[in-house]
Design a protein around this motif. Structure first.
Motif, mmCIF file in Angstrom:
data_model
loop_
_atom_site.group_PDB
_atom_site.id
_atom_site.type_symbol
_atom_site.label_atom_id
_atom_site.label_comp_id
_atom_site.label_asym_id
_atom_site.label_seq_id
_atom_site.Cartn_x
_atom_site.Cartn_y
_atom_site.Cartn_z
ATOM 1 N N PHE A 110 19.063 -39.505 -15.311
ATOM 2 C CA PHE A 110 19.376 -39.714 -13.898
ATOM 3 C C PHE A 110 20.676 -40.506 -13.784
ATOM 4 N N HIS A 111 21.586 -39.966 -12.986
ATOM 5 C CA HIS A 111 22.893 -40.606 -12.822
ATOM 6 C C HIS A 111 22.814 -41.778 -11.856
ATOM 7 N N ALA A 112 23.618 -42.814 -12.118
ATOM 8 C CA ALA A 112 23.749 -43.942 -11.185
ATOM 9 C C ALA A 112 25.245 -44.174 -10.951
ATOM 10 N N GLY A 113 25.903 -44.943 -11.833
ATOM 11 C CA GLY A 113 27.329 -45.231 -11.650
ATOM 12 C C GLY A 113 28.201 -44.253 -12.416
ATOM 13 N N THR A 114 28.198 -42.983 -11.968
ATOM 14 C CA THR A 114 29.078 -41.990 -12.602
ATOM 15 C C THR A 114 29.930 -41.335 -11.518
ATOM 16 N N SER A 115 31.062 -40.762 -11.931
ATOM 17 C CA SER A 115 31.800 -39.888 -11.010
ATOM 18 C C SER A 115 32.523 -38.852 -11.850
#
Ligand code: AMP
Ligand code: GLY
Length: 402
Positions: free
Chosen positions: A346-351
């Protein structure tokens, strides 16, 4: 049903993943979303989740049938109020009800009135009075910022000087709370509160300190597991001793609560005590609770009793170098593809930058392993975590062992 999900963290990716599995959900849009959520449906950019009027406009003009709010900040900002005024169905508490989380002193007032056992504390606006309170005890000292601080406003220390400096750091931001220190294992019990009553979700345990052995600064959360082996009847006792009286007291004050009500508890030798109330799912608790939920989440948000898979879930949070004080962003993340069966990332602090996945926040990814028991779930999570890399990646290696 066309659903709008508000938020951008790991909890929201888990919520979006679970909502997208519902046969009742035909479209899932997220605002502002993240690269993980973008794989599940459109993301809406350029609008702040806390801009209630703008979020309500998006929901109205987009023809959404349901809005689900993940984080506390939009709740505290009144997103639910703005949507409700337009008659748009939304899951979450109003701003007035969300003060249970956005003001720790208010939460204590509600708990005292409701007879809910909680950590004793005093609230200060003047540093000298806070210091003299600290000086009256031998420690450990617990000092907290009264308002929302994303889990970073809490200090627990044996060092009186450090406690004094923490008062200085936060008293400019708002009132500071000095609290009695409670000893014992912690557990998070979250209830789904609807018009027809409250239902507990499976209990979870999270790890707040950054480093192995519960060392280092407090963070938003470095890992979690669910279910937790608890004394028999404890969840029922939390429902009758915490959730129901808090909901009744809120109703009595004209602040009827709908949404996820989270009780963070310490199991002391004298019984459980509430450390904090939150008005949303925990993060990273959501990442281990939702993958085990066998029911349709939309049905559960409408009051259906949740059913659970027999699997255990373990979440290891991968963080950026420098988290929590000054996370270093921009590094390219390798190895996220194809995590395999029984693992979710699960992604949180990605871009995304030029088509590559990069670090964009402090808590970057949640690697969740599912297994027949804690050991197998843990092994799966760590195997995948070990394959993911960027310069400065950090994670605890002792999640779900202590
Ligand atoms: P909070 O954000 O208030 O839940 O605090 C974060 C973490 O700090 C908790 O999960 C505990 O591990 C620790 N903590 C907070 N308050 C206390 C307390 N009164 N006694 C002992 N530990 C605490
Ligand atoms: N994991 C703690 C919280 O969400 O507040």
């Amino acid at each position: 049903m066309k659903v709008l999900l508000i938020g951008a963290g790991g909890r929201e990716h888990a919520l979006g993943w679970k909502l997208a599995l519902s046969p009742r959900v035909t479209e899932l849009h997220s605002l502002p979303g993240n690269p993980g959520l973008a794989e599940l449906g459109p993301v809406i950019e350029g609008i702040e989740p806390t801009d209630s009027a703008a979020v309500a406009d998006v929901a109205r003009f987009g023809g959404f049938d349901l809005v689900v709010v993940g984080p506390e900040a939009p709740l505290a900002a009144g997103v639910v109020d703005a949507l409700s005024r337009l008659g748009i169905p939304v899951f979450g508490p109003t701003a007035a009800a969300a003060r249970l989380e956005s003001s720790k002193s208010h939460a204590k007032d509600v708990m005292s009135a409701a007879g809910v056992p909680h950590a004793e504390s005093a609230t200060f606006t003047d540093p000298k009075s806070a210091w003299s309170q600290i000086e009256q005890s031998d420690g450990p000292y617990v000092v907290k910022a009264d308002g929302l601080a994303a889990g970073k406003g809490v200090l627990v220390t044996d060092d009186r000087g450090e406690a004094r400096r923490w008062v200085e750091r936060w008293i400019g931001v708002g009132p500071v709370v000095v609290e009695e220190h409670l000893d014992g294992p912690e557990v998070s019990v979250i209830a789904v509160c609807t018009a027809t009553g409250a239902q507990p979700l499976a209990p979870a345990r999270d790890y707040k300190r950054r480093d192995n052995g519960d060392l280092g600064p407090n963070t938003g959360g470095m890992g979690a597991y669910s279910p937790v082996d608890l004394p028999s009847g404890l969840v029922e006792q939390v429902m009758t001793g915490v959730i129901t009286p808090v909901l009744d007291e809120m109703e009595h004050r004209g602040l009827g609560f709908r949404g996820f009500l989270y009780a963070g508890l310490v199991l002391t030798t004298a019984g459980f005590r509430v450390l904090e109330l939150n008005v949303r799912l925990g993060d990273p608790e959501a990442e281990v609770i939702l993958p085990r939920l066998a029911s349709d989440l939309v049905d559960v948000m409408e009051g259906e009793t949740p059913r659970w898979s027999a699997m255990t879930a373990v979440d290891v949070v991968l963080t950026a170098h420098g988290y929590p004080d000054s996370p270093m962003t921009g590094a390219v993340i390798e190895g996220v593809d194809a995590p395999g069966d029984d693992v979710h990332v699960f992604h949180a602090g990605t871009s995304l930058s030029e088509g590559r996945l990069v670090v964009a926040g402090g808590r970057v990814l949640n690697v969740v392993g599912l297994g027949e028991d804690l050991a197998r779930a843990r092994a799966r999570a760590y195997k995948t975590a070990g394959r993911i890399h960027w310069p400065g990646v950090h994670y605890r290696t002792d999640i779900a062992t202590t």
